[in-house]
Design an enzyme around this catalytic site. Sequence first.
Site, mmCIF file in Angstrom:
data_model
loop_
_atom_site.group_PDB
_atom_site.id
_atom_site.type_symbol
_atom_site.label_atom_id
_atom_site.label_comp_id
_atom_site.label_asym_id
_atom_site.label_seq_id
_atom_site.Cartn_x
_atom_site.Cartn_y
_atom_site.Cartn_z
ATOM 1 N N THR A 96 34.805 38.433 49.934
ATOM 2 C CA THR A 96 34.556 38.555 48.500
ATOM 3 C C THR A 96 33.384 37.653 48.146
ATOM 4 O O THR A 96 33.462 36.425 48.306
ATOM 5 C CB THR A 96 35.795 38.146 47.694
ATOM 6 O OG1 THR A 96 36.905 38.963 48.081
ATOM 7 C CG2 THR A 96 35.550 38.310 46.198
ATOM 8 N N LYS A 172 34.993 44.898 44.052
ATOM 9 C CA LYS A 172 35.967 43.954 44.601
ATOM 10 C C LYS A 172 36.297 42.885 43.562
ATOM 11 O O LYS A 172 37.449 42.428 43.468
ATOM 12 C CB LYS A 172 35.430 43.307 45.880
ATOM 13 C CG LYS A 172 36.392 42.305 46.534
ATOM 14 C CD LYS A 172 37.696 42.949 46.977
ATOM 15 C CE LYS A 172 38.694 41.961 47.565
ATOM 16 N NZ LYS A 172 38.289 41.375 48.838
ATOM 17 N N LYS A 240 38.843 30.444 44.735
ATOM 18 C CA LYS A 240 37.547 30.953 45.176
ATOM 19 C C LYS A 240 37.265 32.322 44.572
ATOM 20 O O LYS A 240 36.225 32.546 43.944
ATOM 21 C CB LYS A 240 37.531 30.998 46.707
ATOM 22 C CG LYS A 240 36.191 31.396 47.321
ATOM 23 C CD LYS A 240 36.083 32.867 47.650
ATOM 24 C CE LYS A 240 37.080 33.319 48.713
ATOM 25 N NZ LYS A 240 36.860 34.755 49.079
#
Length: 298
Positions: A96, A172, A240
Site C-alpha cells: 500500500t 487500495k 501506516k
Amino acid sequence: MTQKVAVIGLGSMGYGIAVSALRGGHRVWGYDVNPEQVAKFRSQGGETGAVSEIAEELDALAVVVLNAAQTESVLFGAEGVVPRLKNGAVILSCATVPPDFARAMEARCAEHGVLYLDAPISGGSVKAAEGRLSVMASGRPEAFAAARPLLSSIAETVFELGDGSGAGSAMKAVNQMLAGVHIAAMAEALTFGMTQGIAPDQFLDVISKCAGTSWMLENRAPHIVAGDYAPHSSVNIWPKDLGIVLEIARKAEFGAPITAAAMQQFLAAAGMGLGAEDDAAVAKVYARNAGLTLPGEG
C-alpha cells in the site's frame, strides 16, 4: 506460460503469493529479512541463489514489503534490483503506497527498460495462500501482458483500473479506508454488546447474519471470540495504511473524520504494546477503557 519469478517479502501475504506462484508451475525465488521464512520456502520447492545472481534471468518480481520506503529500497537502494533486471521484466508492486509514489516508480523503472505494475492486493493471508487474491492493478498494457502468467497463479480477480500507475494505489486507499474503519467499528460494536450482556460468540452468531455485518467483522471477530491474536494482519499495519489514506485526503482537501477516529484506536492499540498482534486486538483498547474482560484474557 512458466516464468522465473522472485518474491521479495515473505510475510503473511508474500509467502502465500510465493507458494501460489510455485503451485502454478513457475520457478520461484523467495527473499525476506527473516532467514527462517526463506529456509521454509526453499524447503517447499523454492529456488536457491542470491537475488543479485539471478536477477537478470527473472521475468517477474513481486515486491510484497511494508511500505513505500521499503519498496523503493528494494527497487533502487544500494542493492536495488531494477538495474539488474532484463528489458521487459515486470515489477508487481503490492504494498500500500501513495498514488504519486507508484507513478514515480513506474517512470524510474521505465528508464531501465523495466515494466511496472501498480498492483496492491487484498484478500488476507488465507486467500494469498490459495492463490485467490484480488489485485487492484494499473499500468501499461505491456506490464499487464508481462505479469499475466504470474497473476493467473496468485489472483482470483484482477481489476484493470487504468493504463498508468497510480489508479491501483488510489483504489487500495479506498479499500483500506473501509477495511480499517470496519475493523475498528467491529471492535467497538462487539465490546459495546458486552456492556449489555451480549457475549462475543453470541454477537458473532447473530450480527454475521444481519445487516450490520461486514467481511471484516466475519473475518476478525472470530479471532476475538477465540482469544487468538496471532497476527494474520497486525495492528501496526493500520497506522501506516490509514496514515496514507489521511495524507491523500489532506492533499485532496477532503475531510475524513471517521477514518481519523479509527486511526486513533489503532494508535492506542500500538501504544498499549499490541502492535505485533492481530489487528482484531484493537478490541482490547475498548475493553480496557470499559473495564471488560475479553475471551482468553485473565
